[in-house]
Design a protein around this motif. Sequence first.
Motif, PDB file in Angstrom:
ATOM      1  N   ILE A 121       1.014  -1.212   0.017  1.00 12.95           N
ATOM      2  CA  ILE A 121      -0.079  -0.029   0.055  1.00 12.95           C
ATOM      3  C   ILE A 121       0.798   1.235   0.195  1.00 12.95           C
ATOM      4  O   ILE A 121       1.667   1.219   0.910  1.00 12.95           O
ATOM      5  CB  ILE A 121      -0.985  -0.123   1.272  1.00 12.95           C
ATOM      6  N   PRO A 123       1.549   5.665  -0.499  1.00 13.17           N
ATOM      7  CA  PRO A 123       0.940   7.084  -0.302  1.00 13.17           C
ATOM      8  C   PRO A 123       0.931   7.888  -1.234  1.00 13.17           C
ATOM      9  O   PRO A 123       1.534   7.299  -2.541  1.00 13.17           O
ATOM     10  CB  PRO A 123       1.868   7.527   0.935  1.00 13.17           C
ATOM     11  N   TRP A 124       0.726   9.148  -1.353  1.00 14.29           N
ATOM     12  CA  TRP A 124       0.781  10.040  -2.554  1.00 14.29           C
ATOM     13  C   TRP A 124       1.986  10.894  -2.806  1.00 14.29           C
ATOM     14  O   TRP A 124       2.129  11.513  -3.900  1.00 14.29           O
ATOM     15  CB  TRP A 124      -0.403  10.848  -2.454  1.00 14.29           C
ATOM     16  N   LEU A 130       7.222   5.015  -4.407  1.00 16.90           N
ATOM     17  CA  LEU A 130       6.944   4.176  -3.492  1.00 16.90           C
ATOM     18  C   LEU A 130       5.872   2.921  -3.493  1.00 16.90           C
ATOM     19  O   LEU A 130       5.782   2.256  -2.681  1.00 16.90           O
ATOM     20  CB  LEU A 130       6.375   5.129  -2.251  1.00 16.90           C
ATOM     21  N   LYS A 148      -1.602  -1.437  -4.106  1.00 16.64           N
ATOM     22  CA  LYS A 148      -2.808  -0.500  -3.965  1.00 16.64           C
ATOM     23  C   LYS A 148      -2.049   1.018  -3.987  1.00 16.64           C
ATOM     24  O   LYS A 148      -1.099   1.472  -3.077  1.00 16.64           O
ATOM     25  CB  LYS A 148      -3.434  -0.760  -2.688  1.00 16.64           C
ATOM     26  N   GLU A 151      -4.784   7.035  -3.757  1.00 20.85           N
ATOM     27  CA  GLU A 151      -5.964   7.700  -4.609  1.00 20.85           C
ATOM     28  C   GLU A 151      -5.887   9.186  -4.895  1.00 20.85           C
ATOM     29  O   GLU A 151      -6.470   9.887  -5.560  1.00 20.85           O
ATOM     30  CB  GLU A 151      -7.468   7.261  -4.012  1.00 20.85           C
ATOM     31  N   VAL A 180      -9.721   4.901   0.867  1.00 19.13           N
ATOM     32  CA  VAL A 180      -9.761   4.301   2.255  1.00 19.13           C
ATOM     33  C   VAL A 180     -10.815   2.937   2.351  1.00 19.13           C
ATOM     34  O   VAL A 180     -10.164   2.001   2.804  1.00 19.13           O
ATOM     35  CB  VAL A 180     -10.309   5.249   3.348  1.00 19.13           C
ATOM     36  N   SER A 183      -8.736   0.274   0.604  1.00 21.81           N
ATOM     37  CA  SER A 183      -7.767  -0.202   1.552  1.00 21.81           C
ATOM     38  C   SER A 183      -8.165  -1.187   2.657  1.00 21.81           C
ATOM     39  O   SER A 183      -7.460  -1.938   3.072  1.00 21.81           O
ATOM     40  CB  SER A 183      -7.208   1.080   1.947  1.00 21.81           C
ATOM     41  N   PHE A 196       3.490  -1.470   4.026  1.00 26.88           N
ATOM     42  CA  PHE A 196       2.634  -0.280   4.183  1.00 26.88           C
ATOM     43  C   PHE A 196       3.562   0.986   4.270  1.00 26.88           C
ATOM     44  O   PHE A 196       4.578   0.931   5.141  1.00 26.88           O
ATOM     45  CB  PHE A 196       1.771  -0.278   5.265  1.00 26.88           C
ATOM     46  N   GLY A 198       2.984   4.882   4.828  1.00 27.70           N
ATOM     47  CA  GLY A 198       2.005   6.248   5.071  1.00 27.70           C
ATOM     48  C   GLY A 198       2.025   6.606   6.446  1.00 27.70           C
ATOM     49  O   GLY A 198       3.340   6.669   6.773  1.00 27.70           O
ATOM     50  N   GLU A 220       6.343   1.526   6.757  1.00 32.35           N
ATOM     51  CA  GLU A 220       7.092   2.744   6.430  1.00 32.35           C
ATOM     52  C   GLU A 220       6.317   3.961   6.871  1.00 32.35           C
ATOM     53  O   GLU A 220       5.652   4.310   6.052  1.00 32.35           O
ATOM     54  CB  GLU A 220       7.675   2.713   5.033  1.00 32.35           C
ATOM     55  N   GLY A 222       5.756   8.017   9.069  1.00 30.82           N
ATOM     56  CA  GLY A 222       6.213   9.283   9.103  1.00 30.82           C
ATOM     57  C   GLY A 222       6.666   9.871  10.555  1.00 30.82           C
ATOM     58  O   GLY A 222       7.156   8.924  11.518  1.00 30.82           O
ATOM     59  N   CYS A 254       8.902  12.315   3.329  1.00 36.91           N
ATOM     60  CA  CYS A 254       8.780  11.713   4.833  1.00 36.91           C
ATOM     61  C   CYS A 254      10.045  12.060   5.634  1.00 36.91           C
ATOM     62  O   CYS A 254       9.923  11.968   6.940  1.00 36.91           O
ATOM     63  CB  CYS A 254       8.411  10.291   4.630  1.00 36.91           C
ATOM     64  N   GLU A 344       3.296  16.052  12.234  1.00 37.79           N
ATOM     65  CA  GLU A 344       4.388  15.934  11.003  1.00 37.79           C
ATOM     66  C   GLU A 344       3.855  17.106   9.943  1.00 37.79           C
ATOM     67  O   GLU A 344       2.806  17.298   9.745  1.00 37.79           O
ATOM     68  CB  GLU A 344       4.416  14.841  10.330  1.00 37.79           C
ATOM     69  N   PHE A 412      16.708   1.199   4.724  1.00 34.02           N
ATOM     70  CA  PHE A 412      15.877   2.335   5.054  1.00 34.02           C
ATOM     71  C   PHE A 412      14.626   2.079   5.713  1.00 34.02           C
ATOM     72  O   PHE A 412      13.736   1.122   5.366  1.00 34.02           O
ATOM     73  CB  PHE A 412      15.524   3.005   3.776  1.00 34.02           C
TER      74      PHE A 412
HETATM   75  P1  NAD Z   1      -2.078   7.781   4.718  1.00 33.99           P
HETATM   76  O1  NAD Z   1      -1.458   6.827   5.711  1.00 33.99           O
HETATM   77  O2  NAD Z   1      -3.239   8.815   4.807  1.00 33.99           O
HETATM   78  O3  NAD Z   1      -2.136   6.865   3.428  1.00 33.99           O
HETATM   79  C1  NAD Z   1      -1.529   5.802   2.975  1.00 33.99           C
HETATM   80  C2  NAD Z   1      -2.291   4.678   2.056  1.00 33.99           C
HETATM   81  O4  NAD Z   1      -3.314   4.225   3.445  1.00 33.99           O
HETATM   82  C3  NAD Z   1      -3.149   5.258   0.952  1.00 33.99           C
HETATM   83  O5  NAD Z   1      -3.017   4.435  -0.175  1.00 33.99           O
HETATM   84  C4  NAD Z   1      -4.509   5.389   1.717  1.00 33.99           C
HETATM   85  O6  NAD Z   1      -5.528   5.386   0.617  1.00 33.99           O
HETATM   86  C5  NAD Z   1      -4.364   4.144   2.749  1.00 33.99           C
HETATM   87  N1  NAD Z   1      -5.408   4.653   3.687  1.00 33.99           N
HETATM   88  C6  NAD Z   1      -5.768   5.859   4.332  1.00 33.99           C
HETATM   89  N2  NAD Z   1      -6.484   5.846   5.342  1.00 33.99           N
HETATM   90  C7  NAD Z   1      -6.804   4.677   5.497  1.00 33.99           C
HETATM   91  C8  NAD Z   1      -7.365   4.128   6.624  1.00 33.99           C
HETATM   92  N3  NAD Z   1      -8.124   4.647   7.401  1.00 33.99           N
HETATM   93  N4  NAD Z   1      -7.533   2.626   6.675  1.00 33.99           N
HETATM   94  C9  NAD Z   1      -6.667   1.826   5.445  1.00 33.99           C
HETATM   95  N5  NAD Z   1      -6.008   2.341   4.609  1.00 33.99           N
HETATM   96  C10 NAD Z   1      -6.127   3.916   4.474  1.00 33.99           C
HETATM   97  O7  NAD Z   1      -0.594   8.741   4.253  1.00 33.99           O
HETATM   98  P2  NAD Z   1      -0.613   9.676   2.939  1.00 33.99           P
HETATM   99  O8  NAD Z   1      -1.185  10.955   3.515  1.00 33.99           O
HETATM  100  O9  NAD Z   1      -0.752   9.134   1.882  1.00 33.99           O
HETATM  101  O10 NAD Z   1       0.944   9.693   3.030  1.00 33.99           O
HETATM  102  C11 NAD Z   1       1.840  10.759   4.006  1.00 33.99           C
HETATM  103  C12 NAD Z   1       2.161  10.038   5.105  1.00 33.99           C
HETATM  104  O11 NAD Z   1       3.134   8.779   4.748  1.00 33.99           O
HETATM  105  C13 NAD Z   1       3.366  10.970   5.946  1.00 33.99           C
HETATM  106  O12 NAD Z   1       3.122  10.529   7.250  1.00 33.99           O
HETATM  107  C14 NAD Z   1       4.581  10.531   5.451  1.00 33.99           C
HETATM  108  O13 NAD Z   1       5.658  10.674   6.331  1.00 33.99           O
HETATM  109  C15 NAD Z   1       4.413   9.023   5.448  1.00 33.99           C
HETATM  110  N6  NAD Z   1       5.354   8.571   4.402  1.00 33.99           N
HETATM  111  C16 NAD Z   1       6.465   7.769   4.949  1.00 33.99           C
HETATM  112  C17 NAD Z   1       7.352   7.353   4.040  1.00 33.99           C
HETATM  113  C18 NAD Z   1       8.522   6.247   4.534  1.00 33.99           C
HETATM  114  O14 NAD Z   1       9.115   5.975   3.643  1.00 33.99           O
HETATM  115  N7  NAD Z   1       8.686   5.989   5.836  1.00 33.99           N
HETATM  116  C19 NAD Z   1       7.491   7.575   2.588  1.00 33.99           C
HETATM  117  C20 NAD Z   1       6.330   8.466   2.518  1.00 33.99           C
HETATM  118  C21 NAD Z   1       5.482   9.014   3.135  1.00 33.99           C
END
Ligand code: NAD
Length: 466
Positions: A121, A123-124, A130, A148, A151, A180, A183, A196, A198, A220, A222, A254, A344, A412
């Motif tokens: 899964i 993020p954006w 990613l 996944k 969106e 969501v 997911s 994952f 996010g 992975e 934030g 991130c 964050e 990482f």
């Molecule tokens: P997010 O957690 O909102 O979403 C990530 C994924 O989870 C998306 O595909 C989304 O559809 C899904 N999702 C969202 N809410 C959900 C729920 N309630 N239940 C199940 N799935 C759900 O994160 P984001 O806004 O897309 O990305 C930003 C975050 O990601 C920041 O905190 C950032 O630090 C982190 N990030 C971490 C890394 C890393 O490598 N550690 C890399 C990039 C981003």
Amino acid sequence: MQIQAVQETSFVEIQNILAKQRNFFLQGKTLEYSFRLQQLKLLKQIIKAHETEILQALKSDLNKAEFEGYATEVGFTYEELNHAISHLKSWMRPKTVWTPMTQFWAVSKIYPKPYGVSLIISPWNYPFQLLFAPLIGAISSGCTAVLKSSELAPATSSIAKKLVTKYFQPEYVALVEGGVETSQYLLQQKWDVIFFTGSTQVGKIVMQSAANHLTPVILELGGKSPCIVDETAHLDFAAKRIVWGKLVNAGQTCVAPDYLLVHESIKQPLVQKIIENIKKSYGDDPSQSPDYPRIINEKHFIRLTNYLKDGNIIFGGQTDINQKYISPTLLENVSPDSPVMQEEIFGPILPIMTYKNLQEAINFINSRPKPLALYLYTNSSENEKRILNYTDSGGGCINDCLVHLAPQDLPFGGVGDSGMGNYHGKSSFDAFSHPRGILKKTNLFDVPIRYAPYLNKIKLLKYFMK
Ligand code: NAD
């Protein structure tokens, strides 16, 4: 390219894909080195053939300049692919380990085994990299994968879907689009491993869902990555590198330096140099710069503009909701309890805090959740040693930021609230494999010591196990 929303994959289709992948994995094709190698090479060819479309999609989703899109997403993925292609054979090789005398005569080996059917899964913020960098781990290790996409980056999601659907069989690699709900539906299913990327908040949901099936997870996440600049730092380089690291992808990274902890004696000259470097990189009006990205959507734009109230703006602060533009902004006099110092930031806003002695900075960092990255700018080996010894983070840099992601041999990942598990290079292979330990005993003879009746064999046992 103007794509407003992703094409949601239906739940029936998800069930179908999952059943097919389970069946395909059990056929054992993914266990072969030649198959995995061919798929890695195929992935590289696909990306090469569609590079322009991918970069256009990144421009459409985040206004990423071609240079930035290539450096941080497409080129980065090539580097990971090249590394995996050249090292796959050695990664797959079983590793012989020491066997104790009590087991004479036997050979012990670790066989890396693919977990099986994986869910990835993403993020954006780096919507291409990613999604595909973890896939390299899945392919290398011999897993199948359901991806996944996010969106919130619909253009990249759409091109990723097109490529995966056109070039891979769904029983091997498939891409599911949706938000969501999709997911959550995916998370209800039984996977053999979940990767994952996010937020920390959603990471907890992922782990709770995975617990129902005892599925291993790589999270992975934030957090707030601190950036310390001490009184011995090379200020010209520090300012230049911090500006770069904070403003790549407009701070939506991130591992971006979230806030500065600066020795009070060098705050003024550092701030001056940071401002000079912002102007050098993006001009007097960054909204006109072709290289300055935009905020992903209105929700995040509003979240970020609210932070501007949490301190005194000493540079920047310009916003335009129509363009989802926030100029590079420096904040001072921020309270550690304010939202900008609690959440964050994930945008081009940089709070600057000062400290008098390094212990104060260490205490501040240790009073907060463990960050994904920690950066220290210094010329003092003593300070470097203290920070490395007395703080913790997923990773980090001394005298730079972000670039610890570049060497494939550096694992990482996060620790504590910033996540668990690692990837990149061999760590990606390991993330999708489990080390199966197997001891093979000789059939030439049989040492009788372990069998009852034990009589006085304890003496011999104590000789070998002391
Ligand atoms: P997010 O957690 O909102 O979403 C990530 C994924 O989870 C998306 O595909 C989304 O559809 C899904 N999702 C969202 N809410 C959900 C729920 N309630 N239940 C199940 N799935 C759900 O994160 P984001 O806004 O897309 O990305 C930003 C975050 O990601 C920041 O905190 C950032 O630090 C982190 N990030 C971490 C890394 C890393 O490598 N550690 C890399 C990039 C981003």
